[in-house]
Design an enzyme around this catalytic site. Sequence first.
Site, short mmCIF file in Angstrom:
data_model
loop_
_atom_site.label_atom_id
_atom_site.label_comp_id
_atom_site.label_asym_id
_atom_site.label_seq_id
_atom_site.Cartn_x
_atom_site.Cartn_y
_atom_site.Cartn_z
N LYS A 288 -15.35 22.94 56.09
CA LYS A 288 -13.91 22.70 55.88
C LYS A 288 -13.12 23.53 56.12
CE LYS A 288 -11.26 19.48 52.95
NZ LYS A 288 -11.02 18.89 51.59
N GLU A 377 -15.18 6.71 39.82
CA GLU A 377 -13.75 6.00 39.02
C GLU A 377 -14.69 5.16 38.14
OE1 GLU A 377 -11.91 6.91 42.86
OE2 GLU A 377 -13.68 5.89 42.32
N ARG A 405 -10.49 0.45 41.29
CA ARG A 405 -11.87 0.27 41.77
C ARG A 405 -12.99 0.47 40.54
NH1 ARG A 405 -13.18 3.11 46.75
NH2 ARG A 405 -14.54 4.26 46.11
#
Length: 638
Positions: A288, A377, A405
């Site tokens: 990244k 979640e 979610r």
Amino acid sequence: MKISQGKLLSQINTPDDLKKLSQNQLTQVSEELREYIIDHVSIYGGHFGASLGVVELTVALHYVFNTPDDQLIWDVGHQAYGHKILTGRKEQFHTNRLYGGLSGFPKRSESEYDAFGVGHSSTSISAALGMAYGSAQKGETQRQHIAVIGDGAMTGGMAFEAMNHAGDSNKNLLIILNDNCMSIDPNVGALKDYLTDITTSHTYNKLRDDVWKVLGKISKFGPNAQEIVGKFENSLKSFLLKQSNMFESLNLRYFGPVDGHDVNHLVHVLNDLKDIPGPKILHCITKKGKGYKLAEEDQTKWHAPGKFDKITGEIRKSVPTEPQAPKYQDVFGHTIVELAKKNERILGVTPAMPSGSSLNIMMKEMPDRAFDVGIAEQHAVTFSAGLATQGMVPFCNIYSSFMQRAYDQVIHDVAIQKLPVVFCLDRAGIAGADGPTHHGAYDIAYMRCIPHMVVAAPMNEQELRNLMYTASEYNGPFTIRYPRGKGVMPEWQTPLEKLEVGTGRKLRSGEDLAILTIGHIGNYATKACEMLESEGMQVSHYDMRFVKPLDEALLHEVFTKHNRVLTVEDGCLPGGFGSAILEFMADHGYQSKIVRLGIPDRVVEHGEQDEIYHECGYDAEAIKTAAIRMMDPQVVLQ
């Protein structure tokens, strides 16, 4: 500002243009694309590290596959800037995430190359598999479907549900695991360690090299290629199963790991994988922030740094001349530590957003009492419920739009059992440049209909602290919603005060009409009241604090005194705060005229918060205008 596109990138407007180049030119294209992203984000802002990490992969995918007919899905979408630039949006890229400009995420209505709208994690494999089945139903059996998913997003349970289904199919599905050990914060959990073991296994990597030698000869074997690969694959599977390869156990052909920054090797590998039917997974190792040293070294900070000096790396921030109010998330982060020092039962839970929610403050000071459970979640909510059964007081901090979610878990695992879980919903209301996938528009409506649930919103930092203290002492589920960004109190570290659940407060008295607000948007109503007073109107302003339970004594006062009532909320109008006030009025036989201001019943696009407040008609000026209109005897209120 005109930004240089580079010699080759300037020739590319669509993937067809990219395919006209020779393969040995792709390294230069990748370099120019990376530089173009750096130049734009440094000037205009946006997500940064994720797109830099997949530059070569993006180029290779569009070079090999026939997009948009072959369908490419980017999980979450933070990393799709290069994809946008190569698919006809290069000249508009400077408008990325700006009001009225390009979305920061793939979006079906924006481009035919955006096969699926994304923004939340772990959806790509399910979507791609659905597309593959849909294509098969239409007889399009040669069409390719590619899901690019990060190792962080792979921790989401939905990804495993999809892989379990995919392994039982024969559809043309290629899952590309973009493994950089990061989501926004460093990844956590057993999957991270498992992937590390794969990438560092010397025995495995030798076998991997043998696999590619065979695959590289596929074209020479003609119609017998699949049979030859199948034979080799059987021995590969035998070895992998001994090594407990999770993906192979799900009946997904596993290939890799490969260097995700070697564009020519990626092209070679992807061309070979195109000829292998059925579901498969390619494991790519990337970095990244690749190509920008500071972003490589501090990947969390450079996920979305804002505008910065490309040369020095200095992030451009205005220097305030006066004391500034803190972000609500930081007030949460410091206050939970303060509360936890007084109450050893208080714990913190977040699904992969420790820096975004500021729970990282607690994780640093009390590492054994704060938990990052990964992008999960549903698990975060039920894990919190489990903690609560043992006498703990979990503060479960989830962005409002991400809480959607885990709605079943909120009802089934927390509310029905009346467990004392405190839900702190960050980014409630308009979230800003992230747009409709991140606006926290619906939490008031979806939380207030749940039995046993308390729903509250602070108007300022002091109220947030007091609500957190109140929730920590409450024996049942408790929701506190607060917005992205700064509050209004530079001196915010006020003494903690326990509030009576279901009580609001009157901030201003007037005879003309009443304004009822919930949460931070009440500060805009305060400004509107001041403007109205300067024009001779006397307005009452009530900060209700709680949507559920409502302060009925205060509301009886409101409706006894006022026949005109204006409600203001930073949430959806259907089923929201204003609806709760209408219900109260109807239930008690009052006849006042009510006008509701808030997020309308439509998808609201991206932009700065104040821009969206104005568009939706509930900034200070709009509140003032609505109040004046209500007082006009010629206006028939609906």
